[in-house]
Design a protein around this motif. Structure first.
Motif, PDB file in Angstrom:
ATOM      1  N   VAL A  80       6.795   4.068  10.983  1.00  0.00           N
ATOM      2  CA  VAL A  80       8.132   3.753  10.469  1.00  0.00           C
ATOM      3  C   VAL A  80       8.406   2.260  10.622  1.00  0.00           C
ATOM      4  N   LEU A  81       8.075   1.704  11.781  1.00  0.00           N
ATOM      5  CA  LEU A  81       8.267   0.262  11.986  1.00  0.00           C
ATOM      6  C   LEU A  81       7.424  -0.545  11.007  1.00  0.00           C
ATOM      7  N   GLU A  82       6.178  -0.127  10.829  1.00  0.00           N
ATOM      8  CA  GLU A  82       5.302  -0.835   9.890  1.00  0.00           C
ATOM      9  C   GLU A  82       5.820  -0.728   8.459  1.00  0.00           C
ATOM     10  N   LEU A  83       6.337   0.448   8.079  1.00  0.00           N
ATOM     11  CA  LEU A  83       6.897   0.620   6.735  1.00  0.00           C
ATOM     12  C   LEU A  83       8.111  -0.287   6.536  1.00  0.00           C
ATOM     13  N   ARG A  84       8.965  -0.378   7.539  1.00  0.00           N
ATOM     14  CA  ARG A  84      10.146  -1.246   7.432  1.00  0.00           C
ATOM     15  C   ARG A  84       9.736  -2.704   7.246  1.00  0.00           C
ATOM     16  N   ARG A  85       8.731  -3.130   8.007  1.00  0.00           N
ATOM     17  CA  ARG A  85       8.229  -4.505   7.846  1.00  0.00           C
ATOM     18  C   ARG A  85       7.638  -4.706   6.454  1.00  0.00           C
ATOM     19  N   TYR A  86       6.874  -3.719   5.999  1.00  0.00           N
ATOM     20  CA  TYR A  86       6.257  -3.791   4.677  1.00  0.00           C
ATOM     21  C   TYR A  86       7.331  -3.908   3.593  1.00  0.00           C
ATOM     22  N   ARG A  87       8.374  -3.100   3.713  1.00  0.00           N
ATOM     23  CA  ARG A  87       9.445  -3.119   2.707  1.00  0.00           C
ATOM     24  C   ARG A  87      10.219  -4.435   2.722  1.00  0.00           C
ATOM     25  N   LEU A  88      10.360  -5.046   3.895  1.00  0.00           N
ATOM     26  CA  LEU A  88      11.024  -6.354   3.961  1.00  0.00           C
ATOM     27  C   LEU A  88      10.182  -7.427   3.274  1.00  0.00           C
ATOM     28  N   GLN A  89       8.879  -7.345   3.433  1.00  0.00           N
ATOM     29  CA  GLN A  89       7.980  -8.337   2.835  1.00  0.00           C
ATOM     30  C   GLN A  89       7.705  -8.052   1.365  1.00  0.00           C
ATOM     31  N   ASN A  90       7.873  -6.791   0.942  1.00  0.00           N
ATOM     32  CA  ASN A  90       7.594  -6.382  -0.436  1.00  0.00           C
ATOM     33  C   ASN A  90       8.772  -5.575  -0.970  1.00  0.00           C
ATOM     34  N   PRO A  91       9.889  -6.234  -1.293  1.00  0.00           N
ATOM     35  CA  PRO A  91      11.098  -5.501  -1.685  1.00  0.00           C
ATOM     36  C   PRO A  91      10.950  -4.672  -2.964  1.00  0.00           C
ATOM     37  N   GLU A  92      10.020  -5.004  -3.831  1.00  0.00           N
ATOM     38  CA  GLU A  92       9.801  -4.244  -5.064  1.00  0.00           C
ATOM     39  C   GLU A  92       8.450  -3.553  -4.968  1.00  0.00           C
ATOM     40  N   ALA A  93       8.348  -2.358  -5.544  1.00  0.00           N
ATOM     41  CA  ALA A  93       7.067  -1.658  -5.587  1.00  0.00           C
ATOM     42  C   ALA A  93       6.057  -2.537  -6.326  1.00  0.00           C
ATOM     43  N   ALA A  94       4.962  -2.851  -5.647  1.00  0.00           N
ATOM     44  CA  ALA A  94       3.959  -3.751  -6.214  1.00  0.00           C
ATOM     45  C   ALA A  94       2.870  -2.956  -6.929  1.00  0.00           C
ATOM     46  N   GLY A  95       2.801  -3.133  -8.251  1.00  0.00           N
ATOM     47  CA  GLY A  95       1.744  -2.485  -9.018  1.00  0.00           C
ATOM     48  C   GLY A  95       1.921  -0.979  -9.113  1.00  0.00           C
ATOM     49  N   ALA A  96       0.838  -0.329  -9.465  1.00  0.00           N
ATOM     50  CA  ALA A  96       0.869   1.121  -9.665  1.00  0.00           C
ATOM     51  C   ALA A  96       0.106   1.843  -8.570  1.00  0.00           C
ATOM     52  N   CYS A  97      -0.034   1.199  -7.422  1.00  0.00           N
ATOM     53  CA  CYS A  97      -0.810   1.800  -6.349  1.00  0.00           C
ATOM     54  C   CYS A  97      -0.055   1.655  -5.032  1.00  0.00           C
ATOM     55  N   CYS A  98      -0.035   2.709  -4.260  1.00  0.00           N
ATOM     56  CA  CYS A  98       0.642   2.626  -2.976  1.00  0.00           C
ATOM     57  C   CYS A  98      -0.275   1.955  -1.949  1.00  0.00           C
ATOM     58  N   ALA A  99       0.325   1.485  -0.879  1.00  0.00           N
ATOM     59  CA  ALA A  99      -0.411   0.810   0.189  1.00  0.00           C
ATOM     60  C   ALA A  99      -0.796   1.822   1.269  1.00  0.00           C
ATOM     61  N   GLU A 100      -1.635   1.372   2.186  1.00  0.00           N
ATOM     62  CA  GLU A 100      -2.078   2.238   3.285  1.00  0.00           C
ATOM     63  C   GLU A 100      -0.897   2.802   4.076  1.00  0.00           C
ATOM     64  N   ILE A 101       0.136   2.009   4.267  1.00  0.00           N
ATOM     65  CA  ILE A 101       1.280   2.475   5.052  1.00  0.00           C
ATOM     66  C   ILE A 101       1.950   3.665   4.392  1.00  0.00           C
ATOM     67  N   HIS A 102       1.979   3.716   3.082  1.00  0.00           N
ATOM     68  CA  HIS A 102       2.588   4.853   2.386  1.00  0.00           C
ATOM     69  C   HIS A 102       1.785   6.128   2.642  1.00  0.00           C
ATOM     70  N   THR A 103       0.470   5.996   2.632  1.00  0.00           N
ATOM     71  CA  THR A 103      -0.401   7.142   2.932  1.00  0.00           C
ATOM     72  C   THR A 103      -0.248   7.540   4.391  1.00  0.00           C
ATOM     73  N   SER A 104      -0.206   6.557   5.284  1.00  0.00           N
ATOM     74  CA  SER A 104      -0.041   6.853   6.709  1.00  0.00           C
ATOM     75  C   SER A 104       1.263   7.595   6.975  1.00  0.00           C
ATOM     76  N   MET A 105       2.332   7.145   6.333  1.00  0.00           N
ATOM     77  CA  MET A 105       3.627   7.806   6.512  1.00  0.00           C
ATOM     78  C   MET A 105       3.570   9.260   6.049  1.00  0.00           C
ATOM     79  N   SER A 106       2.966   9.488   4.887  1.00  0.00           N
ATOM     80  CA  SER A 106       2.915  10.857   4.368  1.00  0.00           C
ATOM     81  C   SER A 106       2.060  11.748   5.265  1.00  0.00           C
ATOM     82  N   LEU A 107       0.946  11.226   5.764  1.00  0.00           N
ATOM     83  CA  LEU A 107       0.088  12.016   6.649  1.00  0.00           C
ATOM     84  C   LEU A 107       0.797  12.345   7.961  1.00  0.00           C
ATOM     85  N   LYS A 108       1.464  11.364   8.545  1.00  0.00           N
ATOM     86  CA  LYS A 108       2.176  11.618   9.805  1.00  0.00           C
ATOM     87  C   LYS A 108       3.318  12.603   9.580  1.00  0.00           C
ATOM     88  N   HIS A 109       4.017  12.466   8.459  1.00  0.00           N
ATOM     89  CA  HIS A 109       5.066  13.436   8.131  1.00  0.00           C
ATOM     90  C   HIS A 109       4.472  14.838   8.108  1.00  0.00           C
TER      91      HIS A 109
END
Length: 138
Positions: free
Chosen positions: A83-112
């Motif tokens: 969650v902390l890493e996702l928040r940092r990622y979103r602060l650094q990347n306010p708009e969805a970049a490209g058509a591919c998710c980042a590792e943090i998005h996969t990590s969040m879904s797996l942990k969920h």
């Protein structure tokens, strides 16, 4: 309870986070297990424990409960880091970049999904029919 979906994706899917879905609280994940009536991936194994004779049944339940709590505790700790890493990622990347998710998005879904299954497995274990308690705690 807030619905755990965003743009058609559930919180268990990486695109949920990629497209800006809110981070589910632990209580929301647990509540969704009950709403979905999900029993967890260990449901068959857990129900087989109920058929064991005493004291093996009590010992098996206690061992499994301890293991499930330890796994859930570890998953929750990792989820909080994600969650902390996702928040940092979103602060650094306010708009969805490209058509591919980042590792943090996969990590969040797996942990969920790990936490969702952890809560579901504990729910199924707690739903086993009551038996006479073992007087000596074995």
């Amino acid at each position: 309870m807030r619905e755990l979906s965003h743009h058609g994706y559930s919180a268990g899917h990486p695109w949920y986070y990629f497209l800006g879905g809110a981070v589910p609280k632990l209580k929301e994940i647990k509540d969704s297990v009950y709403v979905d009536n999900y029993e967890g991936y260990l449901a068959t194994d857990i129900k087989a424990i109920a058929k064991k004779p005493e004291p093996q049944r009590t010992r098996a339940i206690n061992d499994l409960r301890r293991r499930l709590f330890d796994d859930l505790r570890r998953d929750i700790s990792m989820y909080r880091r994600c969650v902390l890493e996702l928040r940092r990622y979103r602060l650094q990347n306010p708009e969805a970049a490209g058509a591919c998710c980042a590792e943090i998005h996969t990590s969040m879904s797996l942990k969920h999904n790990h936490i969702y299954n952890g809560f579901a497995n504990l729910r199924t274990l707690d739903a086993l029919p009551e038996q006479q308690l073992d007087l000596f705690g074995e």
